[in-house]
Design a protein around this motif. Structure first.
Motif, mmCIF file in Angstrom:
data_model
loop_
_atom_site.group_PDB
_atom_site.id
_atom_site.type_symbol
_atom_site.label_atom_id
_atom_site.label_comp_id
_atom_site.label_asym_id
_atom_site.label_seq_id
_atom_site.Cartn_x
_atom_site.Cartn_y
_atom_site.Cartn_z
ATOM 1 N N ARG A 1 0.865 -1.177 0.000
ATOM 2 C CA ARG A 1 0.000 0.000 0.000
ATOM 3 C C ARG A 1 0.899 1.224 0.000
ATOM 4 N N LYS A 2 0.636 2.165 -0.911
ATOM 5 C CA LYS A 2 1.465 3.365 -1.050
ATOM 6 C C LYS A 2 0.691 4.589 -0.570
ATOM 7 N N VAL A 3 1.394 5.434 0.179
ATOM 8 C CA VAL A 3 0.835 6.703 0.645
ATOM 9 C C VAL A 3 1.821 7.794 0.225
ATOM 10 N N TYR A 4 1.307 8.747 -0.548
ATOM 11 C CA TYR A 4 2.154 9.799 -1.100
ATOM 12 C C TYR A 4 2.123 11.033 -0.236
ATOM 13 N N GLY A 5 3.299 11.637 -0.068
ATOM 14 C CA GLY A 5 3.434 12.937 0.558
ATOM 15 C C GLY A 5 3.963 13.892 -0.494
ATOM 16 N N GLU A 6 4.401 15.062 -0.066
ATOM 17 C CA GLU A 6 4.865 16.078 -1.004
ATOM 18 C C GLU A 6 6.042 15.578 -1.848
ATOM 19 N N SER A 7 7.103 15.168 -1.219
ATOM 20 C CA SER A 7 8.242 14.597 -1.939
ATOM 21 C C SER A 7 8.655 13.282 -1.286
ATOM 22 N N GLU A 8 7.660 12.623 -0.714
ATOM 23 C CA GLU A 8 7.895 11.419 0.081
ATOM 24 C C GLU A 8 6.882 10.349 -0.308
ATOM 25 N N LEU A 9 7.345 9.115 -0.276
ATOM 26 C CA LEU A 9 6.460 7.974 -0.504
ATOM 27 C C LEU A 9 6.641 7.004 0.649
ATOM 28 N N THR A 10 5.538 6.667 1.308
ATOM 29 C CA THR A 10 5.559 5.641 2.340
ATOM 30 C C THR A 10 4.899 4.403 1.758
ATOM 31 N N LYS B 1 9.999 1.305 -8.086
ATOM 32 C CA LYS B 1 11.103 1.913 -8.842
ATOM 33 C C LYS B 1 10.682 3.119 -9.683
ATOM 34 N N PRO B 2 9.567 3.082 -10.426
ATOM 35 C CA PRO B 2 9.184 4.259 -11.214
ATOM 36 C C PRO B 2 8.886 5.499 -10.370
ATOM 37 N N GLU B 3 8.519 5.301 -9.122
ATOM 38 C CA GLU B 3 8.177 6.407 -8.226
ATOM 39 C C GLU B 3 9.408 7.167 -7.733
ATOM 40 N N LEU B 4 10.576 6.533 -7.789
ATOM 41 C CA LEU B 4 11.776 7.101 -7.183
ATOM 42 C C LEU B 4 12.207 8.410 -7.830
ATOM 43 N N ASN C 1 10.371 10.814 -8.635
ATOM 44 C CA ASN C 1 9.496 11.898 -8.197
ATOM 45 C C ASN C 1 9.578 12.210 -6.706
ATOM 46 N N ILE C 2 10.423 11.489 -5.976
ATOM 47 C CA ILE C 2 10.471 11.655 -4.520
ATOM 48 C C ILE C 2 11.901 11.863 -4.036
ATOM 49 N N LYS D 1 20.392 2.952 -3.690
ATOM 50 C CA LYS D 1 21.341 3.439 -4.699
ATOM 51 C C LYS D 1 20.704 4.485 -5.609
ATOM 52 N N LYS D 2 19.436 4.305 -5.956
ATOM 53 C CA LYS D 2 18.740 5.268 -6.815
ATOM 54 C C LYS D 2 18.510 6.601 -6.116
ATOM 55 N N LEU D 3 18.229 6.562 -4.822
ATOM 56 C CA LEU D 3 17.908 7.789 -4.086
ATOM 57 C C LEU D 3 19.112 8.433 -3.404
ATOM 58 N N LYS D 4 20.207 7.725 -3.319
ATOM 59 C CA LYS D 4 21.355 8.156 -2.528
ATOM 60 C C LYS D 4 21.809 9.585 -2.838
#
Length: 98
Positions: free
Chosen positions: A4-13, A33-36, A38-39, A65-68
């Protein structure tokens, strides 16, 4: 396994339950992976995760590694067994664990 995904402004939980292993890791990777791009912050809430295998660890590492360069990956609410796995593999040194 459920995600289950919950979106924030620049955050994904992402709430993951069940098992994160070789049979479910590709689904998790495909959904997140596609969401990375945008966050800046990915939070994996794994309170209901029963088991994680090396395939699950690889997926988490790929997210790191993608977000680092622009953000962080944080693990929340891991149970003792999964925290022990993070400690044994050294993930606790590279991934934020709350």
């Amino acid at each position: 396994m459920n995600i289950r995904k919950v979106y924030g402004e620049s955050e994904l939980t992402v709430y993951i339950n069940g098992k994160l292993d070789a049979s479910t890791a590709p689904q998790v990777k495909q959904e997140i992976k596609p969401e990375l791009k945008n966050i800046n912050s990915l939070i994996l809430d794994i309170a209901d995760l029963e088991y994680i295998s090396s395939a699950g660890l690889r997926v988490i590492l790929s997210f790191h590694k993608k977000l680092k360069s622009k953000g962080t990956v944080t693990i929340r609410n891991a149970n003792k067994n999964i925290i022990d796995i993070f400690d044994l593999t050294g993930f606790n040194k590279i991934i934020n664990i709350e």
